[in-house]
Design a protein around this motif. Structure first.
Motif, PDB file in Angstrom:
ATOM      1  N   VAL A 170       0.870  -1.175   0.000  1.00 57.29           N
ATOM      2  CA  VAL A 170       0.000   0.000   0.000  1.00 57.29           C
ATOM      3  C   VAL A 170       0.907   1.226   0.000  1.00 57.29           C
ATOM      4  N   HIS A 171       0.821   1.978  -1.086  1.00 56.67           N
ATOM      5  CA  HIS A 171       1.684   3.144  -1.249  1.00 56.67           C
ATOM      6  C   HIS A 171       0.895   4.440  -1.128  1.00 56.67           C
ATOM      7  N   ARG A 172       1.472   5.384  -0.437  1.00 56.00           N
ATOM      8  CA  ARG A 172       0.999   6.758  -0.514  1.00 56.00           C
ATOM      9  C   ARG A 172       1.784   7.420  -1.644  1.00 56.00           C
ATOM     10  N   ILE A 173       1.112   8.263  -2.413  1.00 56.96           N
ATOM     11  CA  ILE A 173       1.766   9.064  -3.440  1.00 56.96           C
ATOM     12  C   ILE A 173       1.976  10.442  -2.828  1.00 56.96           C
ATOM     13  N   LEU A 174       3.222  10.900  -2.863  1.00 57.53           N
ATOM     14  CA  LEU A 174       3.573  12.187  -2.273  1.00 57.53           C
ATOM     15  C   LEU A 174       4.075  13.125  -3.361  1.00 57.53           C
ATOM     16  N   GLU A 175       3.645  14.374  -3.301  1.00 54.93           N
ATOM     17  CA  GLU A 175       4.152  15.404  -4.192  1.00 54.93           C
ATOM     18  C   GLU A 175       4.745  16.486  -3.303  1.00 54.93           C
TER      19      GLU A 175
ATOM     20  N   TRP B 130       0.803  14.328   0.827  1.00 52.92           N
ATOM     21  CA  TRP B 130       0.070  13.126   0.427  1.00 52.92           C
ATOM     22  C   TRP B 130      -1.009  13.526  -0.576  1.00 52.92           C
ATOM     23  N   VAL B 131      -0.878  13.062  -1.835  1.00 52.84           N
ATOM     24  CA  VAL B 131      -1.789  13.470  -2.899  1.00 52.84           C
ATOM     25  C   VAL B 131      -2.527  12.306  -3.564  1.00 52.84           C
ATOM     26  N   GLY B 132      -2.223  11.079  -3.170  1.00 52.36           N
ATOM     27  CA  GLY B 132      -2.878   9.935  -3.783  1.00 52.36           C
ATOM     28  C   GLY B 132      -2.370   8.647  -3.196  1.00 52.36           C
ATOM     29  N   GLY B 133      -2.768   7.545  -3.826  1.00 54.91           N
ATOM     30  CA  GLY B 133      -2.339   6.262  -3.312  1.00 54.91           C
ATOM     31  C   GLY B 133      -2.505   5.143  -4.318  1.00 54.91           C
TER      32      GLY B 133
END
Length: 181
Positions: A64-69, A73-76
């Motif tokens: 399970v990944h968090r997307i970071l910009e 935290w902007v997505g997953g």
């Protein structure tokens, strides 16, 4: 010099169980957009259901990944990694509703491919009405539609998936990775 939001770097990190409630809510909010655009409302509870998200979060071999910009935290993404066959699946992928249209999904998918370089085939699914997802997977990420599941041709791995509005079905996508990447 200030970095604009569209040029900030995208990174992945592993979500913790403490992140799961927000992950689920952000995921359901993102998925609700297409349902509301197509059907006018989300009347039978969130899509995907809390149970579907919980099952994916607890599945074997899941990451399970968090997307970071820029650290935000902007997505997953929830991916299932099969270390033996190298046939991996993208189970859920989302960009937060307030972050759409900025290229985050494209950059995040590239990071996922980099994170799992041994992958031979990626697979994923999306509902037939989700034009934005179909465009993204086919035209942006290089997936191919390989199957269409519906009431007359159910997915043998997901027979319970008939809970979509009007049972319009799901497309199954694959991306075969070149061995010389």
């Amino acid at each position: 010099m200030t970095t604009s939001p569209t040029t900030q770097s995208i990174a992945l990190d592993l979500a913790t169980e403490a992140n799961y409630p927000r992950f689920r809510k952000d995921l359901q909010d993102a998925f609700a957009l297409a349902v509301v655009d197509t059907y006018g409302s989300v009347s039978d509870g969130p899509i995907p259901s809390d149970e579907d998200v919980a099952a994916s979060l607890a599945a074997p071999n899941v990451k399970v990944h968090r997307i970071l910009e820029g650290g935000q935290w902007v997505g997953g993404a929830i991916v299932t990694i099969d270390a033996e066959t190298h046939h991996n699946s993208l189970d859920f992928f989302y960009v937060r509703v307030d972050m759409l249209g900025r290229g985050i999904g494209r950059k995040a998918w590239a990071k996922i491919e980099q994170q799992y370089p041994d992958t031979q085939i990626w697979s994923t699914h999306t509902p037939y009405f989700e034009k934005r997802n179909i465009h993204f997977y086919v035209n942006v990420c290089g997936f191919h539609i390989v199957e269409y599941h519906h009431a007359g041709h159910p997915d043998p791995n997901r027979p319970e998936e008939a809970d979509l509005p009007d049972d319009g079905g799901m497309f199954r996508f694959e991306k075969r990775m070149s061995p010389d990447r």
